[in-house]
Design an enzyme around this catalytic site. Structure first.
Site, mmCIF file in Angstrom:
data_model
loop_
_atom_site.group_PDB
_atom_site.id
_atom_site.type_symbol
_atom_site.label_atom_id
_atom_site.label_comp_id
_atom_site.label_asym_id
_atom_site.label_seq_id
_atom_site.Cartn_x
_atom_site.Cartn_y
_atom_site.Cartn_z
ATOM 1 N N GLU A 1 5.683 -3.517 0.674
ATOM 2 C CA GLU A 1 5.857 -2.911 -0.648
ATOM 3 C C GLU A 1 5.002 -1.666 -0.696
ATOM 4 O OE1 GLU A 1 4.368 -3.103 -4.829
ATOM 5 O OE2 GLU A 1 5.690 -4.853 -4.793
ATOM 6 N N CYS B 1 1.373 0.380 -8.364
ATOM 7 C CA CYS B 1 2.519 1.074 -7.779
ATOM 8 C C CYS B 1 3.695 1.147 -8.747
ATOM 9 C CB CYS B 1 2.928 0.418 -6.471
ATOM 10 S SG CYS B 1 3.106 -1.369 -6.561
ATOM 11 N N GLY C 1 0.826 -1.198 0.000
ATOM 12 C CA GLY C 1 0.000 0.000 0.000
ATOM 13 C C GLY C 1 0.859 1.245 0.000
ATOM 14 N N SER C 2 0.312 2.329 0.519
ATOM 15 C CA SER C 2 0.994 3.610 0.451
ATOM 16 C C SER C 2 2.158 3.691 1.433
ATOM 17 C CB SER C 2 -0.001 4.738 0.749
ATOM 18 O OG SER C 2 -0.359 4.736 2.120
ATOM 19 N N THR C 3 3.099 4.564 1.126
ATOM 20 C CA THR C 3 4.224 4.790 2.020
ATOM 21 C C THR C 3 3.757 5.387 3.336
ATOM 22 O OG1 THR C 3 5.776 5.039 0.187
ATOM 23 C CG2 THR C 3 6.394 6.059 2.275
ATOM 24 N N GLY D 1 2.463 2.562 5.362
ATOM 25 C CA GLY D 1 3.597 1.719 5.743
ATOM 26 C C GLY D 1 4.414 2.320 6.867
#
Length: 480
Positions: free
Chosen positions: A247, A281, A225-227, A230
């Site tokens: 990831e 992504c 998913g998104s940074t 994360g």
């Protein structure tokens, strides 16, 4: 109408709370799924922890292999119905759904083989003294699965976890909870799958996921998913020191050199930018083209993107479906609008299509040109069909521009010069670099990112490392 329930400790269950799943192309009801939360997460983790204590799972690679082989065989007979459900719930073109289902089955077969090949090694450190290194399953694995590629992104975490001997708790995205339940059903219903080995719960909120992150009973957590999300997972998981496989975001650059065939490359870049409607992504986000080819690329790329056929994913002519839902469409549309107001040149203004597509979460592709790589639309992962074109004068500038990012997931190089391509690939700070292609992913080849694009690797043999621990056993046997 489709319906999906939780699967915990070997039983399908629900507590009477349900949520709707809507077709993003037209807003129609696809089905409903059991809407859980922390209660289901706790029960699933407890069941997985009990199941892991049984060596007949964690230490029985042949059993694990056979279960995955049986799952893959059952999925083959359901490929078309699963692809149709994926398209109805996710929106992607049916051809992409079919390709994803086929790729996921291939990956299950790959890890079924690796289930019986996870070797350690032995060293004789002194006469009669041996050090044995064993790769052991990490324990309970929690898998938080996104909606954009819910078959492949589920399998690339679940299959290595099962191959390694972990027990699992799966939390799918609410947008594709129906599909993930249908995809997992052939596995969950196998008579040889012991209760608690694989558990599934869905939720529209975040309480269940928060429990998976925070509880010490989860030994490894895999998230795609998104940074931003994360980063929060890393913070909240820190007290437990659990293994993390993350990831995260990307802003993939495509370097088009002066010797490239622009007419041939442009349609491939357009496809790379609009895969899953730009919601992947690794999708192409920035095209860096040599200044001598800029005019040709502007014209060819705008034409290729402008010819992209939008529609419901089940229609044979559709090349690009809707975004995942209207809130996501609105958010992406706003960032694209701001990009149009701040860029050097608008080459193709996409936006919402009219007519019958107004009911869905559609956005046509947008192409802009800009030279300041520090602009927000060059740096931020805008999860939709926006492509930014920049120019460079030489290879050193191309690398500098491409590496000017906090991400490092993927990139591509387009040239007829193989040695030059390899030099550039080595200079790019990305986990994956494609040469004369983009978005080519395989079960056998690891993927993952540098910097803020994540931790660990998925796909390939190295994915087993994310779900195992290395144990050193010393033995002194003496000598004759």
């Amino acid at each position: 109408m489709q319906q999906a329930r939780h699967f915990i400790d070997g039983q399908w269950c629900d507590d009477g709370q349900w949520a709707d799943s809507l077709d993003p192309a037209n807003g129609e009801l696809v089905g409903r799924f059991a809407d859980g939360g922390e209660v289901q997460a706790r029960a699933a983790v407890e069941a997985a922890a009990r199941a892991f204590e049984n060596p007949q799972w964690s230490q029985n690679p042949r059993r694990r292999q056979q279960l995955m082989l049986d799952w893959a065989a059952a999925l083959k007979s359901r490929q078309e119905e699963l692809a149709s459900l994926l398209t109805r719930e996710n929106g992607k073109a049916l051809a992409q759904s079919r390709g994803e289902i086929g790729g996921a089955i291939s990956e299950i077969l790959y890890y079924a083989g690796l289930a019986r090949h996870n070797p350690g090694h032995v060293l004789e450190v002194a006469p009669g003294e041996f050090s044995t290194m064993l790769r052991e399953p990490a324990g309970v694995a929690a898998l938080i699965i996104p909606w954009n590629a819910p078959a492949v992104l589920l399998v690339r975490a679940l299959a290595p976890a099962l191959a390694a001997g972990c027990t699992c708790v799966i939390k799918p995205a609410p947008q594709t909870a129906l599909f993930n339940a249908a995809f997992l059903a052939p596995l969950l219903e196998l008579p040889d799958l012991a209760p608690g080995v694989v558990n599934l719960f869905a939720e529209t909120g975040h309480a269940g996921a928060a429990h998976l992150v925070a509880t010490p009973k989860v030994d490894v957590l895999s998230f795609t998913g998104s940074t931003a999300t994360g980063t929060l997972i890393m913070q909240d998981a820190a007290p437990t020191m659990k293994k993390l496989s993350l990831e995260l975001g990307g802003k993939s650059c495509c370097l088009v050199l002066d010797d490239a065939n622009v007419a041939a490359v442009a349609p491939k870049l357009a496809a790379a930018a609009t895969i899953i409607s730009g919601q992947q992504c690794t999708a192409a986000r920035r095209v860096l083209v040599h200044a001598s080819r800029a005019a040709d690329m502007k014209q060819a790329l705008a034409a290729a993107l402008g010819e992209m056929r939008l529609g419901h994913g089940l229609e044979a002519s559709t090349q690009m479906g809707p975004l995942i839902d209207r809130p996501s469409r609105d958010q992406v549309e706003q960032r694209i609008s701001e990009s149009l107001d701040n860029c050097d040149e608008v080459l193709l203004a996409g936006g919402r299509p009219g007519g019958a597509l107004e009911r869905g979460a559609f956005l046509a592709p947008t192409l802009i040109a800009h030279q300041d790589s520090g602009a927000f639309f060059c740096q931020e992962e805008i999860f939709g069909p926006l492509l930014v074109l920049e120019t460079f004068e030489d290879d050193a500038e191309a690398v500098h521009r491409a590496n000017h990012t906090e991400f490092g997931l993927s990139a591509s190089v387009w040239t007829a010069d193989g040695a030059r391509a390899l030099r550039l690939a080595r200079a790019l700070r990305n986990g994956t670099v494609w040469i004369n292609d983009h978005n080519r992913l395989f079960a056998e080849a690891e993927t993952g990112g540098y910097r803020k694009s994540g931790l660990g690797r998925l796909h390939g043999y190295d994915a087993l490392l994310d779900f195992t621990e290395l144990k050193h056993v010393y033995q002194n046997v003496g000598f004759l």
